[in-house]
Design an enzyme around this catalytic site. Structure first.
Site, mmCIF file in Angstrom:
data_model
loop_
_atom_site.group_PDB
_atom_site.id
_atom_site.type_symbol
_atom_site.label_atom_id
_atom_site.label_comp_id
_atom_site.label_asym_id
_atom_site.label_seq_id
_atom_site.Cartn_x
_atom_site.Cartn_y
_atom_site.Cartn_z
ATOM 1 N N ARG A 125 0.854 -1.195 0.000
ATOM 2 C CA ARG A 125 0.000 0.000 0.000
ATOM 3 C C ARG A 125 0.887 1.240 0.000
ATOM 4 O O ARG A 125 0.610 2.216 -0.681
ATOM 5 C CB ARG A 125 -0.958 0.020 1.193
ATOM 6 C CG ARG A 125 -1.648 1.369 1.372
ATOM 7 C CD ARG A 125 -2.908 1.367 2.236
ATOM 8 N NE ARG A 125 -2.808 0.529 3.409
ATOM 9 C CZ ARG A 125 -2.022 0.777 4.472
ATOM 10 N NH1 ARG A 125 -1.285 1.874 4.525
ATOM 11 N NH2 ARG A 125 -1.996 -0.062 5.483
ATOM 12 N N TYR A 182 -17.809 15.763 -15.537
ATOM 13 C CA TYR A 182 -18.081 14.323 -15.537
ATOM 14 C C TYR A 182 -19.106 14.032 -14.425
ATOM 15 O O TYR A 182 -18.977 14.541 -13.307
ATOM 16 C CB TYR A 182 -16.763 13.586 -15.267
ATOM 17 C CG TYR A 182 -16.923 12.115 -15.046
ATOM 18 C CD1 TYR A 182 -17.282 11.268 -16.091
ATOM 19 C CD2 TYR A 182 -16.724 11.560 -13.792
ATOM 20 C CE1 TYR A 182 -17.434 9.917 -15.880
ATOM 21 C CE2 TYR A 182 -16.866 10.201 -13.579
ATOM 22 C CZ TYR A 182 -17.223 9.385 -14.631
ATOM 23 O OH TYR A 182 -17.377 8.049 -14.416
ATOM 24 N N ASP A 233 -8.822 18.418 -14.673
ATOM 25 C CA ASP A 233 -9.058 17.033 -15.061
ATOM 26 C C ASP A 233 -8.666 16.927 -16.533
ATOM 27 O O ASP A 233 -9.364 17.435 -17.407
ATOM 28 C CB ASP A 233 -10.534 16.693 -14.834
ATOM 29 C CG ASP A 233 -10.859 15.243 -15.176
ATOM 30 O OD1 ASP A 233 -10.139 14.636 -16.008
ATOM 31 O OD2 ASP A 233 -11.856 14.719 -14.639
ATOM 32 N N LYS A 260 -9.140 5.893 -19.197
ATOM 33 C CA LYS A 260 -9.523 6.379 -20.522
ATOM 34 C C LYS A 260 -8.310 6.370 -21.452
ATOM 35 O O LYS A 260 -7.741 5.328 -21.685
ATOM 36 C CB LYS A 260 -10.174 7.763 -20.377
ATOM 37 C CG LYS A 260 -11.185 7.854 -19.205
ATOM 38 C CD LYS A 260 -12.418 6.987 -19.381
ATOM 39 C CE LYS A 260 -13.288 6.899 -18.123
ATOM 40 N NZ LYS A 260 -13.685 8.136 -17.481
HETATM 41 C C1 LIG Z 1 -14.196 8.568 -16.242
HETATM 42 C C2 LIG Z 1 -13.880 9.930 -15.787
HETATM 43 C C3 LIG Z 1 -13.610 10.199 -14.437
HETATM 44 C C4 LIG Z 1 -13.707 9.153 -13.356
HETATM 45 O O1 LIG Z 1 -12.755 8.156 -13.486
HETATM 46 P P1 LIG Z 1 -12.963 6.615 -13.055
HETATM 47 O O2 LIG Z 1 -11.691 5.989 -13.456
HETATM 48 O O3 LIG Z 1 -14.167 6.111 -13.791
HETATM 49 O O4 LIG Z 1 -13.200 6.645 -11.584
HETATM 50 C C5 LIG Z 1 -13.258 11.492 -14.099
HETATM 51 N N1 LIG Z 1 -13.207 12.479 -15.021
HETATM 52 C C6 LIG Z 1 -13.475 12.256 -16.309
HETATM 53 C C7 LIG Z 1 -13.400 13.385 -17.286
HETATM 54 C C8 LIG Z 1 -13.830 10.985 -16.739
HETATM 55 O O5 LIG Z 1 -14.114 10.781 -18.035
#
Ligand SMILES: *Cc1c(COP(=O)(O)O)cnc(C)c1O
Length: 380
Positions: free
Chosen positions: A49, A102, A175, A200
């Site tokens: 961890r 999101y 983000d 992603k």
């Molecule tokens: C998918 C997504 C998230 C969240 O991420 P997870 O890996 O699904 O927890 C946050 N911001 C954006 C822009 C996303 O597309």
């Protein structure tokens, strides 16, 4: 010597393993490490961890790609966001979030953080004055941006908003999931923290969920690292390895995503079943100039509004054959979805509700003619 993006993606944090020379960082699938004596862990590794060499390799690579000092990997994008929020905010604090964030980010603030005494205001992040007006001086700790936004592909001016946040002693969070570090480098534009859902584009193959935080501020990086361990929302070694394997090809994948998305956007603008195409690469997009200034290219996400309203949008989503009907984005395969009923259903009735006639495409790296033919038959 400074290396280019693709070189860093393939080599940063990924020196051949010292004992065997393995070219690819091994999956250190272990929870604990033998110590050479009481209180003498080897190279600081005592428990996975707190530290794991596979995760470290990914973290070093992501720090290099974003031009940061510290990167930390998490079990998901939301786990990264939660760790950030609880490192930087305490009860009584306030954050500014995008009015088309999101859906899960919105839910984290509106349904979870708010119960712990952190309040929020949603602002249109493409409008610098609206963000400035949403800040509560003294209380606002974070100004949170997505750019491009999800799913409306709005563009926020990172450098201008960094100045607005810093004027109010708040930190700017970007983000960067939609752009990826290949297309956009928020830290160089003044952002304090970059957030990723590595699920992603960074991972890129729709086979692993993960998240990351990156900062150029060593002190903040140490605080976040402390909380990564104290809260424990880490990713496992195999997930870190899959993400690192994916990231090696990020640059070439992003270029093909952009090539294909440009063709798809241009095709949709000429189609009579499409009322509006939302893609920052189109010259008539309101954020086009800002996007051109801060992004290398315009990305692989394209949204559009169907002329026949919600039923029409849903029908299009149900009819594609190459575009897979699914949530998520950023993988090699093309995906289609209806944000109002799928990814953004949790924002219904809120300031973040999305138009019912909206369709979102994650344009993959398949043969572009197959993508255009598929959309043609679904729209017919
Ligand atoms: C998918 C997504 C998230 C969240 O991420 P997870 O890996 O699904 O927890 C946050 N911001 C954006 C822009 C996303 O597309």
């Amino acid at each position: 010597m400074t290396y280019g993006f693709e070189t860093l993606a393939i080599h940063a944090g990924q020196k051949p393993e010292p004992r065997t020379g393995a070219v690819v960082p091994p999956i250190f699938q272990t929870s604990t490490y033998a110590q050479d004596g009481v209180g003498a862990p080897r190279e600081g590794y005592e428990y996975s961890r707190s530290g794991n060499p596979t995760r470290d390799a990914l973290q070093q690579c992501l720090a290099a790609l974003e031009g940061g000092h510290t990167a930390l990997a998490f079990a998901s994008g939301l786990a990264a966001e939660d760790t950030l929020l609880r490192t930087v905010c305490q009860p009584g604090d306030h954050v500014v979030i995008p009015d088309d964030a999101y859906g899960g980010t919105y839910r984290l603030f509106a349904r979870v953080a708010q119960r712990w005494g952190v309040s929020w205001t949603a602002a249109k992040v493409s409008d610098v004055d609206a963000v400035r007006a949403a800040i509560e001086p003294g209380r606002t700790k974070l100004v949170w941006l997505e750019t491009p936004t999800n799913p409306l592909l709005g563009i926020a001016d990172i450098a201008a908003l960094a100045a607005v946040a810093h004027d109010a002693q708040a930190r700017l969070v970007v983000d960067n999931t939609f752009a990826s570090p290949y297309l956009q480098q928020p830290l160089a534009l003044g952002a304090d923290i970059v957030v990723h859902s590595t699920t992603k584009y960074v991972g890129g193959h729709s086979d692993v969920v993960g998240g990351a935080l990156v900062t150029a501020d060593a002190e903040l990086g140490a605080e976040l690292a402390y909380h990564q361990n104290a809260m424990g929302a880490i990713n496992g070694p195999f997930d870190a390895w899959l993400t690192l394997r994916g990231v090696k090809t990020l640059g070439v994948r992003m270029d093909r995503h952009c090539d294909n998305a440009e063709r798809v956007a241009e095709f949709l603008t000429r189609h009579k079943a499409v009322a509006q195409v939302l893609y920052p690469g189109l010259p008539d997009h309101p954020g086009h100039e800002t996007a051109a200034k801060q992004m290398r290219r315009f990305g692989g996400m394209v949204s559009f509004r169907a002329t026949g309203g919600e039923a029409h949008a849903v029908e299009i989503c149900n009819r594609t054959k190459v575009f897979v009907l699914a949530e998520s984005l950023g993988g090699v395969e093309s995906l289609i979805e209806h944000p109002g009923r799928m990814t953004h259903a949790s924002a219904a009735g809120s300031p973040l509700e999305v138009p019912a006639d909206l369709v979102r495409l994650s344009v993959g790296i398949e043969t572009v003619d197959d993508l255009l033919a598929d959309l043609a038959q679904a729209l017919a």
